[in-house]
Design an enzyme around this catalytic site. Structure first.
Site, PDB file in Angstrom:
ATOM      1  N   LYS A 214      84.902  16.363  47.949  1.00 24.16           N
ATOM      2  CA  LYS A 214      83.733  17.107  47.476  1.00 24.16           C
ATOM      3  C   LYS A 214      82.485  16.644  48.231  1.00 24.16           C
ATOM      4  O   LYS A 214      82.299  15.443  48.465  1.00 24.16           O
ATOM      5  CB  LYS A 214      83.554  16.866  45.972  1.00 24.16           C
TER       6      LYS A 214
ATOM      7  N   SER B 174      81.616  22.462  38.869  1.00 22.89           N
ATOM      8  CA  SER B 174      81.024  22.471  40.183  1.00 22.89           C
ATOM      9  C   SER B 174      81.981  22.131  41.315  1.00 22.89           C
ATOM     10  O   SER B 174      81.692  22.435  42.472  1.00 22.89           O
ATOM     11  CB  SER B 174      79.852  21.480  40.218  1.00 22.89           C
TER      12      SER B 174
ATOM     13  N   SER C 212      83.268  19.408  35.536  1.00 22.71           N
ATOM     14  CA  SER C 212      83.297  19.906  36.916  1.00 22.71           C
ATOM     15  C   SER C 212      84.585  19.654  37.683  1.00 22.71           C
ATOM     16  O   SER C 212      84.766  20.184  38.772  1.00 22.71           O
ATOM     17  CB  SER C 212      82.128  19.333  37.714  1.00 22.71           C
TER      18      SER C 212
END
Ligand SMILES: [Zn+2]
Lengths: 516, 500, 105
Positions: A81, A156, A180
């Site tokens: 990420k 997210s 997330s």
């Protein structure tokens, strides 16, 4: 003939590389090729490190050939990420503020991945600064859900979820502040674990809300998650909030039978708002657990429904402070003087005299102007909204009514869990109220978007772990997610229970019919 | 906390009392910063002592320096503060380019210590003041911003080497009553912190910084007291500046009060900067919104609990503070409070030198006199530290012992001291090379008889009852043999004259 | 805080924007005033929770006394420090004049 890397689990891939059945280079090349084919459609990766990944893979192969020891993730391609710092790749948090920013250091988790001989193939897309539940808040464009590219992958960590679901990488790293990891894993039909707060070092994770953030693995199965978690968990003296407890072997605890396991079911989870198809999928999952020897009991979490308002005070308050450093002074975006917003009258920033030069609003100093305009240009709307909300809630006269109040409710929410875990070992339920929703559906309504985390935020507020995995599909072919939450440091049990579930079901083996 | 005012604190009609409180920041003497391993050495090239943490880079995290916390506790204990059993850190949020995270990690509602005092006593008895300490807390320093107008650039330069250096903030009650007291108290505070190894308190290098809050209490004829608005003075870079700025500000407020009659509460607290060359304070621009610091608990750090054991250990490691040392020296060696003050104010090393010397000499007063008249004076002239002073206590004790034994007199002793200092040779060596050998009794007897025979006038005077006339014989004796002991010459001569 | 939804004035929002160092256009200001009022109204439902006997919980961890030793570790090379700076002179970060600003201690 060597196996097709895309068809192997992470556990099998590492085994194949270590045994020499597959070279790390061949493995990396296969996934890079897949990324090349699909990223145009999905936008799951913000940066792909083709050269670096292949060099790393070649180095691992060379070490294997010379008989040197290899790490536990030898040759395993990983998507990371973009909220985690990487010294050799840009780290942007999907924000214009950090476009092109290259940190001078690796996040602890990145360092541990490298140390374990994983191959980092690139940085995955996300909601800007991890604020969002659909990945539509990325400054570099939304991610498409591989199961239906007109739908959101969740967020997210949407890029990490989509890249695993679409076989662009066998595993990915996500971060979870309010759901997330678990929510996008649920919407993309993969397995995602948010560990107990402090289990994985946050050093080098760009902070969103420090008391809630936690890094975790995202993969196709619990077994693959266990493999990665084992490599990244553990005490880091560079993170004061990192737990000192020893890391057990997650991979070796997977096949314990679930006989006698008590799983809690929260009746309130099935109240209005939960999509009936999702409810059915979740109930079927409970049936599978019964089949595995577990018992299911109703438990109450009386304050859980306050989770969202509590979270949307605490997280923005911390974020407003964590994001103050992005001010254009030392790194990141700085507004060009005399351009952009200057011609546009601005509120409240006029000097007392109110005098304006050249029609431009006068700031009280060139420095304040630089700050205000750099931040206005660098941040997207959702980030601004949360900074404003947090600043407001912490400001003089409001602290007690908002921030302190939320902290008190947070204690009640945590106490609910402590009480519930007196009678059950794990708590099961939905990850989100619906399957993947269409891109654009909630972008005009921040509050509707905030509600997508309603089943996940409470684990962050309490600091406990949770895992999400597919438990069925809607009639429209979208994955349905199931969530298990456990007491602090129950990662072994969460992974064990999920792995047993996955031994009886094959939802996690389904692949999206992605046309590329 | 503040004691009831003594009569001297209450101003006479037509005058005023100056009310002063101080806020002192001291840099703790650690090798590394508060939350990262960067060095704290002063004077390094800009931005060479920085890392992700003190630069506030994305993803960086703080970890507390144990030594910094220990030093802060030591300081608070020495200031008689109560140490909180539970303490935490908070973020103080504001934007400034020398503050790279956009917040300072500080302490807000639960400082690690509070409610102490430090007394300052004027050794000449002019004043004695017990100044209450409201709180002592531990926080990080900011970097430095520099603006060079001469360079004609619109930019300021930011150096973050200092960012993250550990600071103790010490806030006093408004207990000081004059600029002189404030200066003396600061000297005492500095002495204390240097003694304890908490800080080097070097104001030039910014390791001690002082802001002062000052206003006046003015008695009215009806017995009530008018209070002028409180002014905070900044930018004072020496204790002398503090004294001058406070004196200036008191006079300015007196004039302003006479002109406007404005009282406390009629205006927000004003900040004024001290302009040292001009000798004036000037009003600084005040930003209304900057005071909304939005403190909240720092989520990247965990709280600290201090146990009774921890405190006992901290106390044991602390050593005797200056005030205690003054009492101890006066008691142990029988020297005056003034002498003890002079010695203690020179620092712990000098006290150690003195104690070693006094122990060897066996007489505190004599040792103290030598310290003040010879050692300190020479040290001031040559510079350097007492630890590097060439005449070590054993050598000085040797000289003093020989004087006491009558080998030579004090002025001769000083010559020897100077020679040992200059040459670095031993006392015995110097005594020998100067030919200072004790004159044996037979030689002394012969010399005295010769002098008595040659000075009938003096003999007659002495016989007439004027014993002081014998001094003339001593002078002649020293000319003939510089090594003779004047006391012995005198005694011998008198003995001979009496026997005539 | 009462359970009646508090609403934010345009002026409140402008003040918060300045505290947040965010330049907002008039249009953004209007828009955010509405949105923030709605969100603040939503989170204000917490006022109805009885927390009179509850201590705040700022952090999920029970840990305390985490320290490191006072040992120097390498700092960054200056070029890597300044590499990301929007403006620098090879030694220092450059920012618009700080004169006239009062930094807090
Ligand atoms: Zn540092």
């Amino acid at each position: 003939m060597p196996p097709d890397p895309l068809q192997l689990s992470a556990v099998e891939l590492v085994h194949a590389v270590r045994s020499g059945d597959l070279t790390a280079v061949a493995c990396t090349e296969a996934f890079l090729a897949r990324i090349e084919r699909t990223n145009g459609v999905l936008n799951a990766f913000l940066a792909v490190d083709r050269e670096g990944a292949l060099a790393r893979a070649a180095e691992i192969d060379a070490r294997r050939r010379s008989g040197k020891p290899l790490g536990p993730l030898a040759g395993l391609p990983v998507g990371v990420k973009d909220a985690l710092c990487t010294a050799d790749l840009p780290t942007t948090c999907a924000s214009k503020m950090l476009a092109g920013y290259r940190p001078p250091y690796d996040a602890e988790v990145v360092a541990r991945l490298r140390h374990a001989d994983a191959v980092i193939v690139g940085k995955t897309n996300m909601d800007e600064f991890a604020m969002g539940g659909s990945n539509e808040n990325s400054a570099f464009g939304p991610v498409a859900n591989p199961w239906d590219t007109s739908r959101a992958p969740g967020g997210s960590s949407g890029g990490s979820a989509a890249c695993v679901a679409a076989d662009m990488a066998p595993v990915a790293i996500g971060s979870d502040t309010g759901g997330s990891i678990r929510q996008p894993a649920g919407l993309c039909g993969i397995t995602g674990l948010k560990p107990t707060y402090g289990r994985v070092s946050r050093r080098g994770l760009v902070a969103f809300a420090s008391s809630l953030d936690q890094i975790g693995p995202m993969a196709r199965s619990a077994a693959d998650c266990a493999l990665v978690l084992e490599a990244i968990a553990g005490h880091d003296p560079g993170d004061s909030t990192s737990l000192r407890d020893e890391v057990p072997s997650y991979t070796r605890a997977l096949d314990k039978p679930l006989t006698g396991l008590r799983i809690g079911r929260v009746p309130e989870h099935f109240a209005a708002g939960l999509d009936p198809e999702v409810a059915r999928g979740v109930d079927e999952a409970f049936a599978v657990f019964r089949q595995l020897g577990a018992t299911v009991h109703d438990v109450r979490l009386p304050h859980a429904h306050h989770g969202i308002p509590t979270y949307y005070l605490i997280a923005p308050c911390e974020a407003s402070s964590n994001l103050a450093r992005y001010d254009g002074a030392h790194y990141g975006h700085r507004a060009e003087p005399g351009k952009g917003h200057r011609a546009e009258p601005t509120n409240g920033h006029r000097a007392d005299s109110g005098k304006e030069r050249d029609g431009a609003a006068a700031f009280e100093s060139p420095l304040v102007e630089m700050y205000c305009r750099s931040r206005a240009e660098g941040f997207g709307p959702e980030v601004k909204r949360r900074i404003m909300l947090g600043t407001y809630a912490l400001s003089a006269g409001y602290y007690d009514a908002y921030y302190a109040k939320a902290l008190r409710v947070r204690r009640l929410i945590r106490q609910d869990y402590l009480d519930a875990f007196q009678t059950v070992d794990l708590i099961g339920g939905p990850v989100s109220a619906t399957a993947a929703f269409p891109l654009g559906e909630k972008t005009g309504d921040p509050l509707a978007m905030y509600l997508v985390d309603m089943y996940t935020v409470t684990a962050n507020l309490a600091g406990i772990g949770g895992i999400s995995f597919p438990c069925g599909f809607t009639a429209g072919g979208l994955p349905i997610g199931f969530q298990l939450q456990g007491p602090a440091l129950a990662e072994s049990l969460l992974l064990n229970a999920t792995d047993r579930f996955q031994s009886l079901t094959d939802w996690h083996r389904r692949r999206p019919p992605l046309a590329v | 906390m503040a004691a009831a005012p003594s009569p001297a604190d209450v101003a006479a009609p037509g005058s005023f009392t100056t009310i002063i409180g101080l806020e002192v920041h001291v840099q703790l003497q650690t090798a590394t910063k508060l939350f990262c391993g960067c060095p704290t050495t002063f004077g390094a090239p800009p931005n060479t002592q920085v890392c992700p943490t003190c630069l506030g880079l994305p993803g960086s995290l703080p970890v507390m320096n144990r030594h910094a916390f220990d030093l802060a506790v030591r300081a608070a204990l020495a200031l008689d503060c109560t140490i909180a059993p539970f303490t935490k850190w908070d973020r103080k949020n504001y934007f400034y380019p020398d503050l790279p995270k956009g917040y300072q990690i500080s302490q807000f509602d639960l400082p690690f210590s509070s409610d102490g005092f430090l007394e300052v006593v004027d050794p000449k008895g002019a004043f004695s003041r017990r100044v209450g300490i409201i709180r002592v807390h531990l926080e990080e320093d900011a970097g430095k911003s520099m603006h060079d107008e001469a360079a004609g650039t619109a930019d300021s330069r930011i150096d973050l080497n200092r960012a993250g250096t550990p600071l103790c903030e010490i806030v006093t009650q408004p207990d000081l009553r004059s600029p002189q007291e404030a200066r003396a108290w600061l000297n005492e505070l500095k002495l204390l912190l240097v003694y304890l190894g908490v800080s080097d308190c070097n104001m030039q290098e910014g390791s001690l910084r002082v802001d002062a809050n000052v206003n006046l209490h003015i008695p009215r004829p009806d017995g009530s007291v008018a209070k002028t608005p409180i002014v905070e003075i900044k930018n004072m870079n020496s204790f002398r500046s503090v004294e001058r700025a406070l004196a200036y500000e008191a006079a300015r407020q007196w004039e302003e009060w006479q002109a406007t009659g404005r009282e406390l509460g009629s205006a927000p607290k004003q900040t004024r900067g001290w302009d040292d060359p001009a000798g004036v304070t000037r009003g600084q621009r005040h930003k209304e919104e900057s005071s909304d610091y939005r403190y909240f608990p720092e989520p990247d750090l965990v709280p600290v609990r201090v146990s009774a054991d921890d405190l006992a250990r901290a106390r044991a490691a602390m050593g005797v503070p200056p005030a205690g040392l003054r009492r101890m020296l006066a008691e142990r060696w029988g020297i005056s409070a003034y002498d003890a003050d002079v010695l203690v104010n020179q620092g712990r090393e000098l006290v150690a030198y003195f104690e070693e010397l006094a122990g060897l000499v066996g007489e505190g007063k004599v040792a103290s006199n030598w310290m003040q008249q010879d050692v300190l004076r020479t040290l001031n002239e040559r510079g350097g530290t007492i630890d590097a002073f060439p005449v070590r206590p054993a050598a000085l004790a040797d000289i003093i012992g020989r004087i006491a034994a009558g080998d030579f007199d004090t002025s001769r002793g000083r010559e020897i001291f100077a020679e040992v200092l200059a040459s670095g040779r031993t006392v015995a060596d110097v005594v020998a090379s100067l030919g200072i050998a004790a004159v044996d009794d037979d030689a002394l007897d012969a010399l005295c008889r010769e002098l008595v025979a040659a000075n009938p006038k003096i003999v007659a005077d002495v016989q007439g009852g004027k014993e002081q006339a014998a001094a003339g014989l001593i002078g002649q004796a020293k000319k003939k043999n510089p090594n003779v002991n004047p006391g012995k010459v005198r005694a011998k001569c008198l003995e001979i004259i009496r026997g005539l | 805080m009462s359970s009646a939804s508090p609403s934010l004035s345009r002026q409140d929002v402008a003040k918060v924007a300045l505290l947040s160092r965010l330049a907002l256009s008039e249009r953004e200001l209007d828009h955010l005033t509405g949105e923030l009022s709605k969100i603040v109204g939503f989170v204000s439902q917490l006022a109805d929770v009885d927390t009179s006997a509850v201590e705040p919980l700022a952090h999920p961890l029970d840990a305390q006394n985490v320290f490191r030793d006072d040992v120097v570790t390498p700092s960054l090379a200056r070029e890597s420090v300044l590499r990301s700076a929007p403006r620098h002179d090879g030694e220092s970060f450059l920012v618009p004049a700080v004169l006239g600003e009062t930094g807090a201690a």
